[in-house]
Write a protein that holds these residues in place. Structure first.
Motif, PDB file in Angstrom:
ATOM      1  N   TRP A 135      33.154  26.869  50.531  1.00 49.83           N
ATOM      2  CA  TRP A 135      33.233  27.345  49.275  1.00 49.83           C
ATOM      3  C   TRP A 135      32.644  28.829  49.537  1.00 49.83           C
ATOM      4  N   ALA A 136      31.985  29.305  50.647  1.00 46.69           N
ATOM      5  CA  ALA A 136      31.826  30.514  51.074  1.00 46.69           C
ATOM      6  C   ALA A 136      33.034  31.334  51.570  1.00 46.69           C
ATOM      7  N   LYS A 137      34.001  30.515  52.263  1.00 41.62           N
ATOM      8  CA  LYS A 137      35.139  31.102  52.439  1.00 41.62           C
ATOM      9  C   LYS A 137      36.078  31.552  51.491  1.00 41.62           C
ATOM     10  N   VAL A 138      36.195  30.488  50.373  1.00 49.50           N
ATOM     11  CA  VAL A 138      36.926  30.922  49.022  1.00 49.50           C
ATOM     12  C   VAL A 138      36.272  31.895  48.281  1.00 49.50           C
ATOM     13  N   ALA A 139      34.910  31.965  48.120  1.00 54.76           N
ATOM     14  CA  ALA A 139      34.078  32.905  47.463  1.00 54.76           C
ATOM     15  C   ALA A 139      34.456  34.404  47.912  1.00 54.76           C
ATOM     16  N   HIS A 140      34.514  34.291  49.646  1.00 58.99           N
ATOM     17  CA  HIS A 140      34.619  35.824  50.139  1.00 58.99           C
ATOM     18  C   HIS A 140      35.899  36.184  50.046  1.00 58.99           C
ATOM     19  N   ALA A 141      36.946  35.406  50.200  1.00 62.02           N
ATOM     20  CA  ALA A 141      38.529  35.591  49.867  1.00 62.02           C
ATOM     21  C   ALA A 141      38.697  36.332  48.503  1.00 62.02           C
ATOM     22  N   ASN A 142      37.598  36.118  47.608  1.00 63.94           N
ATOM     23  CA  ASN A 142      37.895  36.396  46.320  1.00 63.94           C
ATOM     24  C   ASN A 142      37.019  37.548  46.162  1.00 63.94           C
ATOM     25  N   GLY A 143      36.304  37.896  47.039  1.00 65.34           N
ATOM     26  CA  GLY A 143      35.520  39.236  46.708  1.00 65.34           C
ATOM     27  C   GLY A 143      34.195  39.035  46.109  1.00 65.34           C
TER      28      GLY A 143
ATOM     29  N   SER B 116      30.494  46.837  47.390  1.00 69.67           N
ATOM     30  CA  SER B 116      31.270  47.764  47.239  1.00 69.67           C
ATOM     31  C   SER B 116      32.852  47.566  47.210  1.00 69.67           C
ATOM     32  N   ASN B 117      33.035  46.299  46.847  1.00 66.07           N
ATOM     33  CA  ASN B 117      34.423  46.153  46.758  1.00 66.07           C
ATOM     34  C   ASN B 117      35.263  46.380  45.375  1.00 66.07           C
ATOM     35  N   GLY B 118      34.617  46.986  44.340  1.00 71.29           N
ATOM     36  CA  GLY B 118      35.194  47.450  43.232  1.00 71.29           C
ATOM     37  C   GLY B 118      35.086  46.355  42.087  1.00 71.29           C
ATOM     38  N   LYS B 119      34.481  45.165  42.412  1.00 68.32           N
ATOM     39  CA  LYS B 119      34.123  44.042  41.367  1.00 68.32           C
ATOM     40  C   LYS B 119      32.907  44.224  40.650  1.00 68.32           C
ATOM     41  N   PHE B 120      32.040  44.823  41.221  1.00 66.40           N
ATOM     42  CA  PHE B 120      30.827  45.160  40.780  1.00 66.40           C
ATOM     43  C   PHE B 120      30.210  46.317  40.682  1.00 66.40           C
ATOM     44  N   PRO B 121      30.595  47.072  39.544  1.00 68.35           N
ATOM     45  CA  PRO B 121      30.251  48.295  39.218  1.00 68.35           C
ATOM     46  C   PRO B 121      28.803  48.398  38.719  1.00 68.35           C
ATOM     47  N   CYS B 122      28.128  47.519  38.327  1.00 63.68           N
ATOM     48  CA  CYS B 122      26.521  47.214  38.181  1.00 63.68           C
ATOM     49  C   CYS B 122      25.644  47.446  39.393  1.00 63.68           C
TER      50      CYS B 122
ATOM     51  N   ILE C 222      19.847  55.109  38.719  1.00 61.90           N
ATOM     52  CA  ILE C 222      19.591  54.518  40.230  1.00 61.90           C
ATOM     53  C   ILE C 222      21.190  53.884  40.624  1.00 61.90           C
ATOM     54  N   VAL C 223      21.693  54.015  41.703  1.00 67.22           N
ATOM     55  CA  VAL C 223      22.631  53.107  42.311  1.00 67.22           C
ATOM     56  C   VAL C 223      21.909  52.212  43.125  1.00 67.22           C
ATOM     57  N   TYR C 224      22.302  51.286  43.011  1.00 69.68           N
ATOM     58  CA  TYR C 224      21.340  49.849  43.718  1.00 69.68           C
ATOM     59  C   TYR C 224      21.601  49.867  45.416  1.00 69.68           C
ATOM     60  N   THR C 225      23.259  49.825  45.505  1.00 70.13           N
ATOM     61  CA  THR C 225      23.325  49.763  46.800  1.00 70.13           C
ATOM     62  C   THR C 225      23.334  51.150  47.696  1.00 70.13           C
ATOM     63  N   GLU C 226      23.082  52.339  47.024  1.00 72.03           N
ATOM     64  CA  GLU C 226      22.649  53.326  47.760  1.00 72.03           C
ATOM     65  C   GLU C 226      21.026  53.367  47.956  1.00 72.03           C
TER      66      GLU C 226
ATOM     67  N   ALA D 163      18.793  45.071  50.026  1.00 70.39           N
ATOM     68  CA  ALA D 163      18.595  44.189  49.271  1.00 70.39           C
ATOM     69  C   ALA D 163      18.805  44.484  47.865  1.00 70.39           C
ATOM     70  N   PRO D 164      20.135  44.934  47.485  1.00 65.78           N
ATOM     71  CA  PRO D 164      20.432  45.686  46.117  1.00 65.78           C
ATOM     72  C   PRO D 164      20.282  44.620  45.094  1.00 65.78           C
ATOM     73  N   TYR D 165      20.781  43.363  45.249  1.00 67.33           N
ATOM     74  CA  TYR D 165      20.896  42.138  44.498  1.00 67.33           C
ATOM     75  C   TYR D 165      19.522  41.964  43.821  1.00 67.33           C
ATOM     76  N   ILE D 166      18.534  41.750  44.540  1.00 64.39           N
ATOM     77  CA  ILE D 166      17.291  41.199  44.197  1.00 64.39           C
ATOM     78  C   ILE D 166      16.540  42.422  43.551  1.00 64.39           C
ATOM     79  N   VAL D 167      16.648  43.666  44.234  1.00 65.75           N
ATOM     80  CA  VAL D 167      15.967  44.752  43.425  1.00 65.75           C
ATOM     81  C   VAL D 167      16.513  45.074  42.043  1.00 65.75           C
ATOM     82  N   LYS D 168      17.839  44.875  41.754  1.00 66.45           N
ATOM     83  CA  LYS D 168      18.276  44.922  40.594  1.00 66.45           C
ATOM     84  C   LYS D 168      17.765  43.934  39.696  1.00 66.45           C
ATOM     85  N   ALA D 169      17.691  42.760  40.189  1.00 66.94           N
ATOM     86  CA  ALA D 169      17.558  41.760  39.609  1.00 66.94           C
ATOM     87  C   ALA D 169      15.870  41.693  38.895  1.00 66.94           C
ATOM     88  N   ARG D 170      14.809  42.450  39.726  1.00 67.72           N
ATOM     89  CA  ARG D 170      13.427  42.815  39.315  1.00 67.72           C
ATOM     90  C   ARG D 170      13.402  43.822  38.373  1.00 67.72           C
TER      91      ARG D 170
END
Length: 423
Positions: free
Chosen positions: A165-173, A226-232, A243-247, A252-259
């Motif tokens: 499942w991880a292989k397929v997920a990552h193949a689709n970004g 930063s693959n273009g799929k997640f402007p959020c 704020i730009v979370y990845t910058e 851990a941009p995902y968890i900081v954004k969630a909080r």
């Protein structure tokens, strides 16, 4: 550091004169020296605490412990496992998006995905847990933002092939989100197999004593947003000072954004006392999980030996469909939950359950005490016949969660209940 040691020491290191156990900070608010200090924390909540709707010192210690146990970068606790599931999706999906999920998951999650998120304009594309790579790839759409599955499904007890499942997920970004509730980090650490986000209902094995409802999300910190799929993640968040979370928070941009977004707006944070109780449960996780797994194998073999079950599902049982995957992902054991379909269907299942004396008939699982549930009548009651079939559930299916009692007593209870319906 071995996981048994981590269970006791991660997340909280007392200083000279401080208590040995994680203290309960029973406070909603935190004091600052100046208005500028308060403003600075609202600019960057990672600098200090704002309010207990965002974070609490007791919960923070537990979050750090769970993140370390899963091998992640950061974690955020929630008020329930359902809240953790919801936030894990809402953090990266919005109206017009879709995500792929295994159909073999908890009934409450199926309803959340198929009904509630659909009302928000988010589509869940359900696929068979055993789908091939080609079938998984075919499920994707241009707007698909994530994949979701359970390490050990509740209650079907299918085992997810995480690497596939991880292989397929990552193949689709997109990231792979794993519900690791039944396995716990003691039995499986999905991030080591390619998953990107892990979540739990901490009400289950992590707590173990049925004293608190909670959830947690763990961010691996490794997914490339930063693959273009997640402007959020990669574009300014105008709701939080641009704020730009990845910058700003590359660790851990995902968890900081969630909080900063979801927890700020939804407020589904656990109370300090709940986190204190959760921590006590986590500290005994290793010894409990060994006993659960040992008891479950023996109970599953006994149920199988009676000839009164149409089928017995337990991934740690030789001959089980998922035995080989369990050997790969769950070499220490496959948890303490057994599912079996009793001969005679729904009526026989109800008579059997009502005849049990030691096992409690309750809407819970993964307790220190043995408990039993009829999914079609309870946790999965809202599902259609088609959804029940997709989740591997029929009218005779019983979810049996072995506890820490002596295995001879558990088997004696099973024996007399089978005798009651055979008489």
């Amino acid at each position: 550091m071995k996981i048994e040691t981590q269970l006791l020491h991660e997340g909280y290191t007392p200083k000279n004169g401080e208590p040995r156990v994680v203290p309960i900070v029973q406070s909603t608010t935190y004091v600052y020296d100046s208005t500028d200090d308060v403003a600075a924390v609202f600019d960057d909540p990672t600098k200090s605490l704002i309010y207990s709707r965002f974070e609490n010192p007791t919960t923070d210690a537990v979050e750090k412990k769970i993140a370390a146990l899963e091998g992640g970068a950061a974690a955020m606790c929630t008020s329930s496992g359902q809240a953790a599931t919801l936030c894990s999706i809402l953090n990266i999906c919005q109206a017009g998006d879709s995500f792929v999920a295994s159909s073999s998951i908890y009934g409450g999650t199926v309803n959340l995905f198929a009904v509630t998120l659909a009302k928000m304009g988010i589509e869940c594309i359900f696929v068979d847990v055993d789908a091939s790579e080609e079938e998984l790839m075919a499920a994707f759409k241009p707007n698909t933002k994530a994949m979701f599955g359970e390490t050990i499904a509740n209650p079907a007890l299918t085992v997810l092939d995480i690497e596939k499942w991880a292989k397929v997920a990552h193949a689709n970004g997109v990231p792979l989100i794993i519900d690791n509730t039944f396995a716990t980090p003691y039995l499986c650490r999905p991030l080591e197999w390619g998953a990107d986000i892990v979540m739990h209902s901490t009400s289950k094995y992590l707590d173990g004593h049925a004293v608190q409802v909670g959830g947690v999300i763990v961010d691996s910190g490794k997914f490339d947003w930063s693959n273009g799929k997640f402007p959020c993640m990669t574009e300014p968040d105008e709701s939080y000072h641009g704020i730009v979370y990845t910058e700003k928070y590359p660790f851990a941009p995902y968890i900081v954004k969630a909080r900063m977004q979801l927890m700020r707006d939804l407020g589904c944070y656990p109370a300090a006392n709940s986190s204190f109780l959760l921590n006590l449960g986590i500290e005994t996780l290793a010894v409990r999980m060994d006993r659960y797994c040992e008891n479950a194998v023996k109970a599953a073999k006994f149920i199988q030996s009676t000839g009164m079950a149409e089928s017995v599902s337990y991934p740690g049982l030789e001959g089980d469909k998922y035995y080989s995957l369990a050997q790969k992902y769950l070499p220490k054991g496959a948890s303490g939950v057994i599912s079996f379909s009793i001969k005679g269907g729904r009526g026989a299942a109800v008579r059997f359950m009502d005849s049990l004396k030691l096992a409690s008939n309750e809407v819970h699982v993964a307790d220190i005490r043995t408990c039993v549930l009829h999914p079609a009548s309870a946790t999965h009651r809202q599902l259609t016949d088609e959804q029940l079939a997709a989740a591997g559930i029929d009218g005779g299916l019983i979810r049996f969660s072995v506890g820490l009692e002596n295995i001879d007593d558990i088997i004696d209870d099973l024996r007399q209940a089978f005798a009651a319906i055979d008489s």
